[in-house]
Design an enzyme around this catalytic site. Structure first.
Site, mmCIF file in Angstrom:
data_model
loop_
_atom_site.group_PDB
_atom_site.id
_atom_site.type_symbol
_atom_site.label_atom_id
_atom_site.label_comp_id
_atom_site.label_asym_id
_atom_site.label_seq_id
_atom_site.Cartn_x
_atom_site.Cartn_y
_atom_site.Cartn_z
ATOM 1 N N SER A 73 0.818 -1.221 0.000
ATOM 2 C CA SER A 73 0.000 0.000 0.000
ATOM 3 C C SER A 73 0.847 1.264 0.000
ATOM 4 C CB SER A 73 -0.923 0.020 1.227
ATOM 5 O OG SER A 73 -0.167 0.009 2.422
ATOM 6 N N TYR A 74 2.168 1.124 -0.004
ATOM 7 C CA TYR A 74 3.053 2.291 -0.051
ATOM 8 C C TYR A 74 3.301 2.665 -1.503
ATOM 9 C CZ TYR A 74 4.268 1.201 4.847
ATOM 10 O OH TYR A 74 4.237 0.935 6.196
ATOM 11 N N GLY A 75 2.807 3.835 -1.898
ATOM 12 C CA GLY A 75 3.017 4.280 -3.272
ATOM 13 C C GLY A 75 2.190 3.498 -4.264
#
Length: 297
Positions: A25-27
């Site tokens: 879910s990061y970036g």
């Protein structure tokens, strides 16, 4: 920015850091898993020996999105992370958060999906993130049913995030014999000594710091005193405190200066007296960090 981040990565690996934490879910969104992609690129671009690069471990987290309602959804998420990183196996696959608070039935899919990833060899070890003590014991018991050992629990943990709830998680992790990974060990930068009421970061962090700074003077003053005595920075003392507590802190670094400072927390240890002094100062604080809303009981 990417070239300097490659340098940050290279420096960390050259200095013995071999665990890098990320999440699917990061970036995401328009950036399409940018964090995992960058780590995969950095591993390939590492200029050191193949022996060093082969010992790099990626820990990623699979988000408990509402549409991930079957074990197969978690397996698909893991395969997506493998594709973005370019790896054949994730060293540590973690559930990013528990749905026990708002969708308890979804936990069955998350836990079984994680176990499926382990049994298929997609991940070497499994862990969880943002699980409180009660849920941590539950997931460990459920995974044991399938002979899948739980390896780690990741929570927000620092001198400003070591209250009753986090102490209970640490105790549960110790009882289970698993590793506690401490994210945000510098409390979003509050423990760096760089900020004051007249020098605040921009945006939401600035508003948060304005509320917290007046109530945390015992720990900021003690950090300054210990760091001066040790000829270290407050950041290095705060990270070292996490290490002395038996956790693996994972501070972020956006440039070479931050990476170099963080690395200065390694190779030495606070004395028992210094740890106790910092503990006492933290207990005297009238404020503490806001805990992650996803952390369960």
């Amino acid at each position: 920015m990417d070239p300097e981040l490659q340098e940050v990565f290279n420096l960390a690996v050259a200095r013995g850091i071999n665990l890098f934490d990320t999440a699917d879910s990061y970036g995401t969104g328009t950036l399409n898993g940018r964090s995992e992609q960058l780590l995969g690129r950095f591993i390939k671009g590492y200029p050191g020996s193949s022996k060093m690069s082969s010992n790099i471990h990626i820990a990623t987290k699979f988000a408990a999105y509402p549409w991930r309602i079957t074990p197969g959804n978690i397996v698909a998420a893991c395969k997506g992370s493998l594709r973005r990183t370019g790896l054949e196996q994730i060293s540590l696959g973690q559930l990013h958060w528990s749905t026990a608070k708002y969708a308890p039935l979804q936990e069955w899919a998350l836990w079984n999906g994680l176990a499926d990833c382990y049994e298929a060899g997609l991940v070497r070890e499994v862990g969880v993130s943002n699980y409180g003590a009660k849920e941590l014991l539950r997931v460990a018991k459920d995974l044991r049913r399938r002979d899948v050992p739980l390896a780690s629990a990741q929570v927000q943990y620092s001198l400003l995030s070591a209250g009753t709830a986090q102490a209970a998680v640490k105790a549960a992790a110790d009882d289970l014999g698993i590793l506690l990974i401490a994210y945000s060990p510098l409390a979003l930068g509050l423990l760096t000594g760089k900020y004051s009421q007249t020098n605040l970061p921009k945006g939401p962090r600035g508003n948060l710091f304005r509320q917290l700074l007046p109530g945390i003077s015992p720990i900021t003053h003690t950090l300054q005193a210990v760091s001066a005595s040790r000829r270290k920075t407050p950041s290095q003392v705060a990270i070292n405190w996490c290490i002395c507590k038996g956790t693996v802190p994972i501070p972020g670094a956006k440039d070479l200066q931050q990476a170099t400072e963080n690395l200065g927390a390694l190779g030495w240890r606070l004395s028992a007296g210094e740890v106790a002094e910092l503990d006492a100062a933290a207990a005297r604080c009238k404020k503490s960090m806001v805990q992650n809303i996803f952390q369960t009981a």
